[in-house]
Write an enzyme that holds these catalytic residues in place. Sequence first.
Site, short mmCIF file in Angstrom:
data_model
loop_
_atom_site.label_atom_id
_atom_site.label_comp_id
_atom_site.label_asym_id
_atom_site.label_seq_id
_atom_site.Cartn_x
_atom_site.Cartn_y
_atom_site.Cartn_z
N ARG A 64 62.92 -15.44 12.52
CA ARG A 64 63.02 -15.52 11.06
C ARG A 64 61.81 -16.27 10.52
NH1 ARG A 64 66.67 -14.29 7.67
NH2 ARG A 64 67.65 -13.25 9.42
N ASP B 218 53.43 -6.35 -0.10
CA ASP B 218 54.50 -7.08 0.59
C ASP B 218 55.18 -6.07 1.53
OD1 ASP B 218 56.79 -8.36 1.39
OD2 ASP B 218 57.43 -8.95 -0.63
N GLU C 111 50.85 -30.54 9.53
CA GLU C 111 50.28 -30.05 8.28
C GLU C 111 48.79 -29.81 8.45
OE1 GLU C 111 51.17 -32.80 5.18
OE2 GLU C 111 53.21 -32.04 4.93
N THR D 99 57.63 -10.47 6.26
CA THR D 99 58.54 -11.29 7.06
C THR D 99 58.24 -10.93 8.51
OG1 THR D 99 60.22 -9.57 7.15
CG2 THR D 99 60.41 -11.15 5.34
N TYR E 199 55.04 -32.68 13.63
CA TYR E 199 54.44 -32.44 12.31
C TYR E 199 53.03 -31.94 12.50
CZ TYR E 199 56.84 -33.18 7.96
OH TYR E 199 57.62 -32.98 6.86
N LYS F 222 62.40 -8.65 10.26
CA LYS F 222 63.06 -7.39 9.88
C LYS F 222 62.65 -6.31 10.90
CE LYS F 222 63.56 -8.97 5.12
NZ LYS F 222 63.28 -8.74 3.69
C1 LIG Z 1 63.21 -9.66 2.66
C2 LIG Z 1 62.09 -9.61 1.70
C3 LIG Z 1 61.47 -10.79 1.27
C4 LIG Z 1 62.04 -12.16 1.54
O1 LIG Z 1 62.08 -12.56 2.83
P1 LIG Z 1 62.82 -13.96 3.20
O2 LIG Z 1 62.38 -14.19 4.60
O3 LIG Z 1 64.26 -13.72 3.03
O4 LIG Z 1 62.30 -14.99 2.27
C5 LIG Z 1 60.34 -10.69 0.47
N1 LIG Z 1 59.86 -9.49 0.10
C6 LIG Z 1 60.45 -8.33 0.47
C7 LIG Z 1 59.85 -7.04 0.02
C8 LIG Z 1 61.59 -8.36 1.27
O5 LIG Z 1 62.19 -7.21 1.59
#
Ligand SMILES: *Cc1c(COP(=O)(O)O)cnc(C)c1O
Length: 486
Positions: A287, A249, A74, A278, A72, A281
């Site tokens: 992940r 994002d 935090e 993320t 843990y 990707k």
């Molecule tokens: C995939 C994605 C997310 C979410 O990611 P997770 O790891 O599945 O929560 C958020 N914003 C955009 C633009 C995405 O393509």
Amino acid sequence: MSEQSPVLPYAKAASTAYDAALEVIASVEPRIAEATRQELADQRGSLKLIASENYASPAVLLTMGTWFSDKYAEGTVGHRFYAACQNVDTVEALAAEHARELFGAPYAYAQPHSGIDANLVAFWSILAHRVETPALEKLGAKSVNDLTEQDWETLRHELGNQRLLGMSLDAGGHLTHGFRPNISGKMFHQRQYGTDPETGLLDYDRVAELAREFKPMVLVAGYSAYPRRVNFAKMREIADEVGATLMVDMAHFAGLVAGKVFTGDEDPVPHAHVTTSTTHKSLRGPRGGLVLAQEEFAADVDRGCPMVLGGPLSHVMAAKAVAFAEARRPEFAEYAQRIADNAKSLAEGFLTRGATLVTGGTDNHLVLLDVRSFGLTGRQAESALLEAGVVTNRNSVPQDPNGAWYTTGVRLGTPALTTRGFGSSEFDTVAELIVDVLSHTTAGTTKAGAPSKATFVLADGVAERTHARIDEMLARNPLYPGLELT
Ligand SMILES: *Cc1c(COP(=O)(O)O)cnc(C)c1O
């Protein structure tokens, strides 16, 4: 080809490690060991075109399977609510340092458990910076602990009455960018911008117009299914004009930013106040999520855990540090460039065969195929392709006539197969196979004989011949070359 693979140099050690791990797992629950083996076999044997997926290196994957999972921690580096966090501090500090260097960001927060969590942390930090702190000052309070019941009401009212402008889901935005049923569309008054109905491209003048009208506190840029680059310098100009905070994002395209395919106006990091991502990707890490920010937002992002997030996943933060270290190598920039080059070949392959693409092409890592010309819904196209061995996902197109469930598009991305070593000629073949499958698919009917949006008929022999071509390409570009389980 395999010489591009980040796996080969330690394939033998990785094989030994996985063999040992599976033996240990099998001694407790053999069905999990078996499912794990099967997942590798399935991933090796499938043509993965899902734009949000990739294959992380064994170094990244192995880093996640350790005792850091048991800790843990935090709080933040050096300021933990738990004892004995010195090794977690090492890990988190390194992950943040690599992320700052990789993206040229003043500040990085490696704790978010996923992309959505990163966005929640970002929303919280913007609300705290723009609303909570000034509201507390107005109330004459140093912290929320000093508030009376009446003060709490006032604070809640101010926090809960903010406006957010983001890209609509059907134009390629994400659920967390203000989609009504999502928490982001409920905690904020939302308005959405789309794309030009003729060209399918972002219309910056229209975004500016909407921003002037709506006066958002947060302007969100970034996407999950828009096949083009975004000019983030322009987005920042729009935000500045109306006093909004720009949040970008980059969940989908972080790998192209890290690999310096997107630079200047197309690099979100110097232009956004807060950038989220993320890590699994196109960035090809474990992940997880990541927040980058300008200095003024750093202190509020740091409060992400425990204000928004549960305890950090230290084992995943360790894997993020390894993945960011990989992404800082020159080979990663070559990989990122190949992702974009391959997407171009894929798009060309479709266009020369008469298929329709949203925006008429791509200049990032994904292609959005409009399947109307085949007389199919996205759902039918996705299912027919899967039967033939092509893994994609259906996706809305702008002003989608079939709604978000059946859809009219199929989204295809190049990051995963590029990791396997696919190049331009393989992606041209992928387009050829997809057009062949969809040209031989017809829409089915319901039990009552009405036209169906879900069922389909694939002509005899098409699935077999497609599988054969795919198997040949996959065999030439093995996933994790040299990794052998006994
Ligand atoms: C995939 C994605 C997310 C979410 O990611 P997770 O790891 O599945 O929560 C958020 N914003 C955009 C633009 C995405 O393509």
